[in-house]
Design a protein around this motif. Sequence first.
Motif, mmCIF file in Angstrom:
data_model
loop_
_atom_site.group_PDB
_atom_site.id
_atom_site.type_symbol
_atom_site.label_atom_id
_atom_site.label_comp_id
_atom_site.label_asym_id
_atom_site.label_seq_id
_atom_site.Cartn_x
_atom_site.Cartn_y
_atom_site.Cartn_z
ATOM 1 N N ASP A 59 57.868 -4.596 23.365
ATOM 2 C CA ASP A 59 58.389 -5.019 24.672
ATOM 3 C C ASP A 59 59.630 -5.892 24.559
ATOM 4 N N ILE A 60 59.651 -6.794 23.586
ATOM 5 C CA ILE A 60 60.796 -7.699 23.461
ATOM 6 C C ILE A 60 61.689 -7.356 22.277
ATOM 7 N N LYS A 99 51.696 -13.498 24.732
ATOM 8 C CA LYS A 99 51.654 -12.201 25.387
ATOM 9 C C LYS A 99 50.209 -11.840 25.733
ATOM 10 N N ASN A 100 49.991 -11.402 26.950
ATOM 11 C CA ASN A 100 48.666 -10.966 27.377
ATOM 12 C C ASN A 100 48.411 -9.572 26.815
ATOM 13 N N LEU A 101 47.522 -9.503 25.850
ATOM 14 C CA LEU A 101 47.164 -8.221 25.243
ATOM 15 C C LEU A 101 45.858 -7.679 25.796
#
Length: 138
Positions: A59-60, A99-101
């Motif tokens: 994502d980043i 980060k919400n995993l």
Amino acid sequence: RVVRVEVLAASRRGAGGTMFRNTFQSGFLSILYSIGSKPLQIWNQEVRNGHIKRITDQDIQSSVLEIAGTNVSTTYITAPANPRQTLAIKLPFLVMIIKNLKKYFTFEVQVKDDKGVRRRFRASNYQSTTRVRLRNPS
């Protein structure tokens, strides 16, 4: 998978010395920077039935540390690595980027206030109620 991250910080001198006592503290003081050459240099690592590794987050598009295990009590990092030391951080804010995993996660921060009382803050996503426990210092 569950993750536990502990940061032990204190504003008074500990028995084994203080890591950032003589460091100029203004703005931000990074104690865990996954892009650095040795991101876990001041951290103790405990790994059983899990792993701690640097990966690239899609994502980043940047390096991150992944701390994963079957239980929060068996795979975690703590700072400073020497339990007789303190970080001696005097800055008033703690900033974490997590980060919400959609997996279980917990972190704990222990501080020593200006009166020398240790206070522990714990946050997790596997308990649905908020609790405040006052402990009688002994």
